[in-house]
Structures are given as structure tokens and as C-alpha cells.
Motif scaffolding. Structure first.
Motif, PDB file in Angstrom:
ATOM      1  N   LEU A   1      12.951  -4.568  -5.266  1.00 29.47           N
ATOM      2  CA  LEU A   1      12.146  -3.920  -4.238  1.00 29.47           C
ATOM      3  C   LEU A   1      12.061  -4.793  -3.002  1.00 29.47           C
ATOM      4  O   LEU A   1      11.633  -5.951  -3.069  1.00 29.47           O
ATOM      5  N   ILE A   2      12.477  -4.240  -1.849  1.00 26.80           N
ATOM      6  CA  ILE A   2      12.397  -4.946  -0.581  1.00 26.80           C
ATOM      7  C   ILE A   2      12.039  -3.977   0.541  1.00 26.80           C
ATOM      8  O   ILE A   2      12.195  -4.277   1.733  1.00 26.80           O
ATOM      9  N   ALA A   3      11.513  -2.803   0.189  1.00 23.55           N
ATOM     10  CA  ALA A   3      11.120  -1.811   1.192  1.00 23.55           C
ATOM     11  C   ALA A   3       9.861  -2.258   1.925  1.00 23.55           C
ATOM     12  O   ALA A   3       8.986  -2.907   1.336  1.00 23.55           O
ATOM     13  N   PRO A   4       9.729  -1.936   3.211  1.00 23.52           N
ATOM     14  CA  PRO A   4       8.490  -2.242   3.932  1.00 23.52           C
ATOM     15  C   PRO A   4       7.337  -1.419   3.370  1.00 23.52           C
ATOM     16  O   PRO A   4       7.549  -0.344   2.797  1.00 23.52           O
ATOM     17  N   LEU A   5       6.131  -1.932   3.521  1.00 19.97           N
ATOM     18  CA  LEU A   5       4.955  -1.204   3.054  1.00 19.97           C
ATOM     19  C   LEU A   5       4.542  -0.188   4.104  1.00 19.97           C
ATOM     20  O   LEU A   5       4.151  -0.540   5.221  1.00 19.97           O
ATOM     21  N   THR A   6       4.641   1.076   3.757  1.00 22.24           N
ATOM     22  CA  THR A   6       4.222   2.184   4.613  1.00 22.24           C
ATOM     23  C   THR A   6       3.443   3.175   3.747  1.00 22.24           C
ATOM     24  O   THR A   6       3.345   3.002   2.526  1.00 22.24           O
ATOM     25  N   ASP A   7       2.931   4.216   4.363  1.00 20.70           N
ATOM     26  CA  ASP A   7       2.264   5.259   3.585  1.00 20.70           C
ATOM     27  C   ASP A   7       3.218   5.856   2.549  1.00 20.70           C
ATOM     28  O   ASP A   7       2.811   6.223   1.445  1.00 20.70           O
ATOM     29  N   GLU A   8       4.487   5.923   2.907  1.00 23.60           N
ATOM     30  CA  GLU A   8       5.479   6.513   2.019  1.00 23.60           C
ATOM     31  C   GLU A   8       5.828   5.609   0.845  1.00 23.60           C
ATOM     32  O   GLU A   8       6.140   6.090  -0.256  1.00 23.60           O
ATOM     33  N   THR A   9       5.795   4.283   1.069  1.00 25.89           N
ATOM     34  CA  THR A   9       6.228   3.368   0.013  1.00 25.89           C
ATOM     35  C   THR A   9       5.077   2.776  -0.790  1.00 25.89           C
ATOM     36  O   THR A   9       5.322   2.130  -1.809  1.00 25.89           O
ATOM     37  N   GLU A  10       3.823   2.972  -0.352  1.00 28.92           N
ATOM     38  CA  GLU A  10       2.712   2.441  -1.144  1.00 28.92           C
ATOM     39  C   GLU A  10       2.705   3.105  -2.519  1.00 28.92           C
ATOM     40  O   GLU A  10       2.681   4.321  -2.641  1.00 28.92           O
TER      41      GLU A  10
ATOM     42  N   VAL B   1      10.196  -8.391  -4.182  1.00 27.82           N
ATOM     43  CA  VAL B   1      10.111  -9.354  -3.085  1.00 27.82           C
ATOM     44  C   VAL B   1       9.703  -8.621  -1.811  1.00 27.82           C
ATOM     45  O   VAL B   1       9.951  -9.090  -0.705  1.00 27.82           O
ATOM     46  N   ALA B   2       9.074  -7.463  -1.968  1.00 30.80           N
ATOM     47  CA  ALA B   2       8.652  -6.632  -0.835  1.00 30.80           C
ATOM     48  C   ALA B   2       7.184  -6.887  -0.538  1.00 30.80           C
ATOM     49  O   ALA B   2       6.824  -7.892   0.079  1.00 30.80           O
ATOM     50  N   ARG B   3       6.326  -6.001  -0.974  1.00 24.60           N
ATOM     51  CA  ARG B   3       4.874  -6.128  -0.887  1.00 24.60           C
ATOM     52  C   ARG B   3       4.292  -5.673  -2.218  1.00 24.60           C
ATOM     53  O   ARG B   3       4.818  -4.771  -2.869  1.00 24.60           O
TER      54      ARG B   3
ATOM     55  N   GLY C   1      10.061  -9.898 -12.289  1.00 25.68           N
ATOM     56  CA  GLY C   1      10.129 -11.108 -11.482  1.00 25.68           C
ATOM     57  C   GLY C   1       9.421 -10.801 -10.180  1.00 25.68           C
ATOM     58  O   GLY C   1       9.905  -9.998  -9.382  1.00 25.68           O
ATOM     59  N   LEU C   2       8.252 -11.396  -9.973  1.00 28.08           N
ATOM     60  CA  LEU C   2       7.373 -10.997  -8.872  1.00 28.08           C
ATOM     61  C   LEU C   2       7.135 -12.160  -7.912  1.00 28.08           C
ATOM     62  O   LEU C   2       6.670 -13.224  -8.326  1.00 28.08           O
ATOM     63  N   ASP C   3       7.439 -11.919  -6.636  1.00 29.46           N
ATOM     64  CA  ASP C   3       7.036 -12.871  -5.605  1.00 29.46           C
ATOM     65  C   ASP C   3       5.806 -12.370  -4.869  1.00 29.46           C
ATOM     66  O   ASP C   3       5.188 -13.120  -4.120  1.00 29.46           O
ATOM     67  N   VAL C   4       5.458 -11.111  -5.073  1.00 27.22           N
ATOM     68  CA  VAL C   4       4.301 -10.510  -4.417  1.00 27.22           C
ATOM     69  C   VAL C   4       3.513  -9.723  -5.451  1.00 27.22           C
ATOM     70  O   VAL C   4       4.071  -9.221  -6.435  1.00 27.22           O
ATOM     71  N   THR C   5       2.211  -9.612  -5.223  1.00 27.59           N
ATOM     72  CA  THR C   5       1.348  -8.907  -6.164  1.00 27.59           C
ATOM     73  C   THR C   5       0.306  -8.103  -5.398  1.00 27.59           C
ATOM     74  O   THR C   5       0.096  -8.301  -4.208  1.00 27.59           O
TER      75      THR C   5
END
Length: 326
Positions: free
Chosen positions: A213-222, A242-244, A265-269
Motif C-alpha cells: 500500500l502506497i496510495a495517498p490518504l483521501t476520502d476514497e482511500t481511507e 508504507v502509505a498511511r 509489514g507496517l511502517d504506518v499505523t
């Protein structure tokens, strides 16, 4: 708001000629010290946005600090009446959009962290599949267990998000002999790859071994990766984020990890930082890093390269790079 930050054209009327020097603020001294010569009429200064800037009316560009937080700091940005460009150090920009002064442009840090984040995405996958973390635990306990692990080669990898970092991630996974599928907001042909739309993701997930996962955080991707999408992944699949953090439904992911069906494997939580006692501290099959995808020794030189180009554009009256439509 557009989700494509590339090559937007500023209204020429927004480019203002100011009398005397125009100031470009950088968040820490190393950036100024290593910047090199600046064009005539441009002055560099250090400002971490922790207090009002004393020469507010002279600031043309402000490069925000890494990990920029705090409403009081946004107020200091709004106090810059002649600000032309607000420059983010990150590729992500959703946190800044609501706070940009109406008279200023916003640019993200596209290109700064592409290699760093792509490296970590592959590293998290390898660490999980090859059980590197567990082998280090064995070492600490004096255990020699030459067990079989899983290879990354021949895995079916799906990369969700296909901007500059997504492209870098896809290229690196292909180098490991994987079959890569890329997914983004809109279907298209790009870089010789077929980009699939988000709507195809539930079907693609059914044959995905590694979901990156590397998509930007938007209303669509939340919470794009919700309980249903996780359930669609095959048993033993690996989720690399590795996104949000909010791109994933944390409770649903915790349930899958706790059952042992999936790995992560999480770099973001979400939430972040991860609070004491949160389930992700102890879930099995989990590799966790504290949002360090873009935090390497490349960050400073890459930031300087981008800022040199932005300063040159300011001096020459050209359009800035990496502009975001707000």
C-alpha cells in the motif's frame, strides 16, 4: 482537490515581484549550510515554524519541517502575507491542504523519498517472508533453527497507488522476480504497465500474495483495505503498508493477524504513534517500523536538490514543481 500532484500550472498572476530580497525559509541549519549559492535577490534563513517569523512580509517560500504538527504553527504560516509557495517535505499532502493560505501555492516532496520508501517496502516484505526478525530473536536466545522460510521470488505482488513512489516500489519488486500488478484511482497505461482501477482491487486481491500500500490518504482511500478486502486475500498473504495507517481498517487487520491467517509489514499505523497497550504491539506475524520510510541519510541531499530547483523557479519567475491543486 486533484489527487495528481504533478506538473500543475500556477496562475502567472500568483507570481509576485517583491522589492529587495525574498526570503526562503528552511527548517534546520544543515539545509542552509549545504544549499550552496543562491540567486541574486534571494536570501536563505532557518525557521522551524515554532514561533512567528520576524520578517514575515519578506518570506516567499517556506519549507515546512519534517513531521510538521500543531495548529499554532499553521497560524504562523498564515501570518506570511507574501508567501508564494508552501513546500512540504513529504509526498503525502492531505494533512496540509486545509491549512494552506489562500494566496499561496502548495507543493509536495515528490522525488525526495521515492527510493527510501521503496527500499523499506521491499525490506518489510523480505523481513516477514524470510523471518529475519524471528531469526534475530533466536540469536538473542542462542537458538540455531535452520528452518525453511518463504521466498519473495515468484510471488504475486499488488502495489496499490501508482505515483512516483508506487512506480519505484513496483520496479524493485520486479527485480526480485515477482509478478507485479499495479492499482490506482484510475485505470490507464503508464510506464509500460497496465494500471488497474480501485474498483478491480477486490478481484485482484484473490490472487495476491503480497499487497503493498502506497496510495495517498483521501476520502476514497481511507479504509480502502477493509475487512472484506482482507478476507479476499489468500491464506498466508502479506500486507505491507508504507502509505498511511488509515488506508487500512486497523481492527480488521488485527483480527486477521491474531488468527494467524495473514502477515503484515507496517511502517504506518492508525493510530500513530502507536499507543502503549495497542494490539499491534503484540500481534503475531507482524513486522513494525515507526514511520521511517522516508527517514534516511538521503532525505537531506534530496530535499536540497528539490529546494534548489524551487528557488531557481522563484528567481526566474517559472512555475514551481510538484504543485498540488487545493
Amino acid at each position: 482537490m486533484s489527487t495528481d500532484p504533478q506538473n500543475l500550472h500556477a496562475d502567472p498572476d500568483t507570481v509576485r515581484a517583491a522589492a529587495g530580497n525574498r526570503i526562503v525559509t528552511l527548517p534546520f541549519a544543515e539545509l542552509v549550510d549545504r544549499f550552496g549559492p543562491v540567486p541574486d535577490g534571494i536570501e536563505l534563513d532557518v525557521w522551524d515554524v515554532e514561533a512567528p517569523y520576524p520578517r514575515a512580509d519578506e518570506v516567499a517560500i517556506t519549507f515546512l519541517p519534517f513531521y510538521f504538527q500543531g495548529r499554532h504553527r499553521w497560524q504562523y504560516v498564515h501570518d506570511l502575507p507574501n508567501l508564494e509557495l508552501l513546500q512540504l517535505p513529504s509526498a503525502g499532502y492531505e494533512h496540509a491542504v486545509p491549512h494552506v493560505p489562500g494566496h499561496a501555492l502548495l507543493a509536495n516532496g515528490r522525488g525526495i523519498h521515492d527510493d527510501e520508501t521503496a527500499e523499506l517496502a521491499v525490506g518489510l516484505a523480505l523481513t516477514s517472508l524470510r523471518e529475519i526478525g524471528q531469526f534475530q530473536f533466536d540469536r538473542a536466545n542462542g537458538v540455531w533453527d535452520a528452518r525453511q522460510t518463504r521466498s519473495l521470488a515468484d510471488r504475486r505482488v499488488t502495489v496499490v497507488g501508482y505515483g512516483a513512489i508506487g512506480s519505484a516500489i513496483a520496479t524493485r519488486f520486479e527485480a526480485f522476480g515477482t509478478d507485479v500488478t499495479v492499482v490506482a484511482r484510475t485505470a490507464r497505461e503508464q510506464d509500460g504497465r497496465q494500471v488497474h482501477a480501485f474498483g478491480e482491487l477486490p478481484e485482484i486481491a484473490r490472487t495476491t500474495d503480497v499487497l503493498v500500500l502506497i496510495a495517498p490518504l483521501t476520502d476514497e482511500t481511507e479504509r480502502l483495505v477493509d475487512a472484506d478486502l482482507l478476507a479476499a486475500l489468500p491464506d498466508g498473504a502479506l500486507v505491507v503498508n508504507v502509505a498511511r495507517g488509515k488506508v487500512v481498517d486497523t481492527d480488521a487487520l488485527v483480527a486477521e493477524l491474531t488468527s494467524g491467517r495473514l502477515s503484515a509489514g507496517l511502517d504506518v499505523t492508525d493510530p500513530e504513534p502507536l499507543p502503549e497497550g495497542h494490539a499491534l504491539w503484540t500481534t503475531p506475524n507482524t513486522v513494525l517500523t515507526p514511520h521511517v520510510g522516508g527517514n534516511t541519510d538521503l532525505s537531506v541531499p534530496r530535499s536540497i536538490e528539490l529546494m534548489r530547483r524551487q528557488v531557481a523557479a522563484l528567481a526566474e519567475g517559472r512555475t514551481f514543481e510538484n504543485l498540488i491543486e487545493v
